[in-house]
Design a protein around this motif. Structure first.
Motif, PDB file in Angstrom:
ATOM      1  N   GLN A  16       4.707 -11.650  -1.859  1.00 16.54           N
ATOM      2  CA  GLN A  16       3.622 -12.447  -2.433  1.00 16.54           C
ATOM      3  C   GLN A  16       4.138 -13.556  -3.362  1.00 16.54           C
ATOM      4  OE1 GLN A  16       1.615  -8.876  -4.102  1.00 16.54           O
ATOM      5  NE2 GLN A  16      -0.133  -9.445  -2.812  1.00 16.54           N
ATOM      6  N   MET A  23       0.931 -15.801 -11.488  1.00  9.82           N
ATOM      7  CA  MET A  23       0.673 -14.914 -12.624  1.00  9.82           C
ATOM      8  C   MET A  23       1.310 -15.423 -13.910  1.00  9.82           C
ATOM      9  SD  MET A  23       1.176 -11.021 -11.272  1.00  9.82           S
ATOM     10  CE  MET A  23       1.083 -10.461 -12.980  1.00  9.82           C
ATOM     11  N   SER A 124       4.662   0.773   1.944  1.00  9.61           N
ATOM     12  CA  SER A 124       4.589   1.928   1.050  1.00  9.61           C
ATOM     13  C   SER A 124       5.546   3.043   1.452  1.00  9.61           C
ATOM     14  CB  SER A 124       3.162   2.468   1.001  1.00  9.61           C
ATOM     15  OG  SER A 124       2.713   2.827   2.294  1.00  9.61           O
ATOM     16  N   TYR A 127       7.960   3.228  -1.327  1.00  8.90           N
ATOM     17  CA  TYR A 127       7.482   3.387  -2.695  1.00  8.90           C
ATOM     18  C   TYR A 127       7.777   4.823  -3.134  1.00  8.90           C
ATOM     19  CZ  TYR A 127       4.619  -0.822  -1.779  1.00  8.90           C
ATOM     20  OH  TYR A 127       4.178  -2.070  -1.457  1.00  8.90           O
ATOM     21  N   THR A 154       7.271   2.514  -6.844  1.00  6.84           N
ATOM     22  CA  THR A 154       7.423   1.283  -6.066  1.00  6.84           C
ATOM     23  C   THR A 154       8.829   1.300  -5.482  1.00  6.84           C
ATOM     24  OG1 THR A 154       7.274  -1.141  -6.161  1.00  6.84           O
ATOM     25  CG2 THR A 154       8.205  -0.044  -8.094  1.00  6.84           C
ATOM     26  N   ARG A 208       5.416  -6.361  -5.728  1.00  4.58           N
ATOM     27  CA  ARG A 208       4.154  -7.053  -5.460  1.00  4.58           C
ATOM     28  C   ARG A 208       3.406  -7.232  -6.776  1.00  4.58           C
ATOM     29  NH1 ARG A 208       2.341  -7.309  -0.218  1.00  4.58           N
ATOM     30  NH2 ARG A 208       0.159  -7.065  -0.822  1.00  4.58           N
ATOM     31  N   VAL A 209       2.283  -7.923  -6.701  1.00  2.21           N
ATOM     32  CA  VAL A 209       1.532  -8.248  -7.907  1.00  2.21           C
ATOM     33  C   VAL A 209       1.177  -6.997  -8.706  1.00  2.21           C
ATOM     34  CG1 VAL A 209      -0.702  -9.123  -8.707  1.00  2.21           C
ATOM     35  CG2 VAL A 209       0.661 -10.471  -7.113  1.00  2.21           C
ATOM     36  N   GLU A 210       0.813  -5.917  -8.016  1.00  4.45           N
ATOM     37  CA  GLU A 210       0.396  -4.723  -8.754  1.00  4.45           C
ATOM     38  C   GLU A 210       1.533  -4.152  -9.603  1.00  4.45           C
ATOM     39  OE1 GLU A 210       0.838  -3.443  -4.329  1.00  4.45           O
ATOM     40  OE2 GLU A 210       0.096  -5.175  -5.461  1.00  4.45           O
ATOM     41  N   VAL A 211       2.783  -4.354  -9.183  1.00  9.26           N
ATOM     42  CA  VAL A 211       3.910  -3.917 -10.006  1.00  9.26           C
ATOM     43  C   VAL A 211       4.116  -4.882 -11.171  1.00  9.26           C
ATOM     44  CG1 VAL A 211       6.357  -3.305 -10.011  1.00  9.26           C
ATOM     45  CG2 VAL A 211       4.967  -2.874  -7.974  1.00  9.26           C
ATOM     46  N   GLU A 213       1.913  -6.400 -12.683  1.00 13.10           N
ATOM     47  CA  GLU A 213       0.846  -6.183 -13.668  1.00 13.10           C
ATOM     48  C   GLU A 213       1.129  -5.017 -14.593  1.00 13.10           C
ATOM     49  OE1 GLU A 213      -2.460  -5.862 -11.029  1.00 13.10           O
ATOM     50  OE2 GLU A 213      -2.973  -7.993 -11.187  1.00 13.10           O
ATOM     51  N   ASN A 214       2.132  -4.196 -14.276  1.00 12.92           N
ATOM     52  CA  ASN A 214       2.522  -3.140 -15.200  1.00 12.92           C
ATOM     53  C   ASN A 214       2.903  -3.795 -16.533  1.00 12.92           C
ATOM     54  OD1 ASN A 214       4.913  -1.605 -16.545  1.00 12.92           O
ATOM     55  ND2 ASN A 214       3.923  -0.055 -15.279  1.00 12.92           N
ATOM     56  N   ARG A 218       5.671  -6.772 -16.809  1.00 12.77           N
ATOM     57  CA  ARG A 218       5.214  -8.132 -17.109  1.00 12.77           C
ATOM     58  C   ARG A 218       5.819  -8.650 -18.414  1.00 12.77           C
ATOM     59  NH1 ARG A 218      -0.651 -10.504 -15.775  1.00 12.77           N
ATOM     60  NH2 ARG A 218      -0.239 -12.668 -16.371  1.00 12.77           N
TER      61      ARG A 218
END
Length: 230
Positions: A16, A23, A124, A127, A154, A208-211, A213-214, A218
């Motif tokens: 991504q 972000m 996944s 992960y 992840t 990915r973005v969800e990681v 966002e941790n 971040r």
């Protein structure tokens, strides 16, 4: 005058690169950076443009780079331009370029997956639960101060490195019954590197973005970009 950041993104879409880099643009703006985005490393060969850059943020997984481009990047960093990134966007870029590998001193090699019986042919599959262990050097470093060791589910990067990284955090890959290696292996997970007058920052979490966002991941990346900058 505002500081100048160059964002170079592209390569494998599974990481991504557009959403991930977007972000961090507000963070750069808040800290006084004007930024421009490039979808290839061609800008690295523009010596005049690179000379004005305080920071290059790269998110390009695999892909290719021309020799004049990588030499331009190396020269800019050597002269003081900062270089920062995360995951495959910096640690798995331009695999065929020995000049880039020499610059980085680190290269992704593997991310162990789940048990073969649990894999479904998805991202996944790779992960797995693992821990990012902060080293003593991290306690008072501006990138990692106040951040304790933390857990993620992840990709866990196995990274090949030279001995010239300043490592702030590691992760230990286990040797499970189905793995062909015979003992646990510890790799850098967050590190810095000096190159001439320039600074390099890399963080392997960030698939990915969800990681991203941790909060720990971040914060480390946001601070790392500022630390690396001229």
């Amino acid at each position: 005058m505002s500081k100048q950041a160059i964002i170079v993104r592209g390569g494998w879409e599974g990481h991504q690169p557009e959403a991930a880099t977007e972000m961090f643009l507000p963070h750069l703006e808040r800290h006084g950076y004007a930024w421009e985005i490039h979808d290839s490393p061609a800008v690295y060969a523009d010596a005049d443009r690179m000379a004005t850059a305080d920071l290059v943020v790269q998110c390009v997984t695999m892909s290719t780079i021309e020799r004049d481009q990588v030499l331009g990047l190396r020269a800019a960093i050597e002269a003081g331009t900062g270089f920062a990134g995360w995951h495959g966007g910096i640690a798995d870029s331009y695999r065929a370029s020995d000049d880039y590998l020499h610059l980085m001193g680190a290269q992704f090699a593997h991310h162990p997956g789940k048990h073969p019986d649990e894999r479904q042919g998805e991202q996944s599959d790779n992960y797995i639960p693992h821990r990012i262990e902060m080293l003593p050097a991290a306690a008072d470093h501006p990138i990692t101060a106040g951040i304790d060791s933390f857990d993620l589910v992840t990709e866990q990067y196995w990274v090949l490195t030279d001995g010239l990284l300043d490592v702030l955090a590691t992760t230990t890959l286990p040797a499970r019954p189905w793995d062909p290696w015979h003992q646990p292996h510890t790799c850098p997970a967050v590190w810095t590197r000096r190159w001439g007058a320039g600074r390099i920052f890399a963080c392997t979490p960030g698939h990915r973005v969800e990681v991203l966002e941790n909060p720990n991941v971040r914060t480390i990346i946001e601070r790392g970009m500022l630390w690396a900058s001229r």
